[in-house]
Design an enzyme around this catalytic site. Sequence first.
Site, PDB file in Angstrom:
ATOM      1  N   CYS A 106       0.868  -1.182   0.000  1.00 31.54           N
ATOM      2  CA  CYS A 106       0.000   0.000   0.000  1.00 31.54           C
ATOM      3  C   CYS A 106       0.903   1.229   0.000  1.00 31.54           C
ATOM      4  O   CYS A 106       1.733   1.386   0.906  1.00 31.54           O
ATOM      5  CB  CYS A 106      -0.866  -0.047   1.261  1.00 31.54           C
ATOM      6  SG  CYS A 106      -1.839   1.442   1.529  1.00 31.54           S
ATOM      7  N   CYS A 148      -1.051   4.238  -6.120  1.00 31.10           N
ATOM      8  CA  CYS A 148      -1.875   3.599  -5.086  1.00 31.10           C
ATOM      9  C   CYS A 148      -2.122   2.209  -5.635  1.00 31.10           C
ATOM     10  O   CYS A 148      -2.454   2.063  -6.819  1.00 31.10           O
ATOM     11  CB  CYS A 148      -3.192   4.356  -4.907  1.00 31.10           C
ATOM     12  SG  CYS A 148      -4.505   3.424  -4.082  1.00 31.10           S
TER      13      CYS A 148
HETATM   14  N1  DGL Z   1      -4.159   0.793  -1.739  1.00 31.97           N
HETATM   15  C1  DGL Z   1      -3.745   1.905  -0.949  1.00 31.97           C
HETATM   16  C2  DGL Z   1      -2.507   2.578  -1.552  1.00 31.97           C
HETATM   17  O1  DGL Z   1      -1.744   1.913  -2.216  1.00 31.97           O
HETATM   18  C3  DGL Z   1      -4.755   2.957  -0.577  1.00 31.97           C
HETATM   19  C4  DGL Z   1      -6.203   2.707  -0.753  1.00 31.97           C
HETATM   20  C5  DGL Z   1      -6.996   3.361   0.372  1.00 31.97           C
HETATM   21  O2  DGL Z   1      -7.195   4.578   0.327  1.00 31.97           O
HETATM   22  O3  DGL Z   1      -7.332   2.606   1.295  1.00 31.97           O
HETATM   23  O4  DGL Z   1      -2.281   3.744  -1.359  1.00 31.97           O
END
Ligand code: DGL
Length: 239
Positions: free
Chosen positions: A73, A181
């Site tokens: 993430c 993201c």
């Molecule tokens: N998947 C997460 C990232 O890579 C963020 C998604 C969310 O806002 O929960 O930043």
Amino acid sequence: MRENPIGVFDSGVGGLFVLNRLAAALPSERFIYLADEANMPYGVKDDGEIKRAACACASTLFSMNCKALVVACNTATAVAVDDIRRLYPNRIVIGLEPAVKPCCNELGKNGYAVALVTPATAESRKFKRLAAAAGDRLVSAPQPHLARMIEENVCDLSAVEPYVKEILSPYETAESVILGCSHYSCIANAVKRFYGGNIKIYDGADGAAARLSYCLALAGLLAPQCETGSMRFLSTARA
Ligand code: DGL
């Protein structure tokens, strides 16, 4: 220890794309994937909430004897990976960063890149440093709703496509798009369609996979080659 699993977490489905690339690079490893759906979305929360949620995921996975952790993430990496590393100083902890450097190295002379990121990533010190080094060749475009829309429509992403067009329309002339993201990997094809195929797309998953392989090899912790890899999936969401 070599046979122990590798923990991977994200706020939801986004990290599954990272997991796929990790498993492709390291097919003998056992992975445990934790989707922190109870706390999704991370990207619009404040730093304290993101740190608490990310540290709880790290604690869950390390309590399952994981030999390494991948924060799949960008938001949790930007805001909380230093805290996780402080809590587990002797463990391998790999983060996921927007691929700003590789993208900007490959930009044409007059080209620019647009980085789609969450608001929390955009506000983080780590991302601001990356963006400052790229200068005016990088435009950062924080997206408060996109991750949540993807999470809710993951089985039929055609519902998200008009929104993708809307957010990219100010950047029609971009040479590259950075998916900053992990959820945004789901819209890679929609991004390609918007630019009629004439676009370079970057994410941080291969960088994370390379770093994980390197750190495991250095620590003598790669699973024996004869092992068959596996994946196990967990979620914090209540049934
Ligand atoms: N998947 C997460 C990232 O890579 C963020 C998604 C969310 O806002 O929960 O930043």
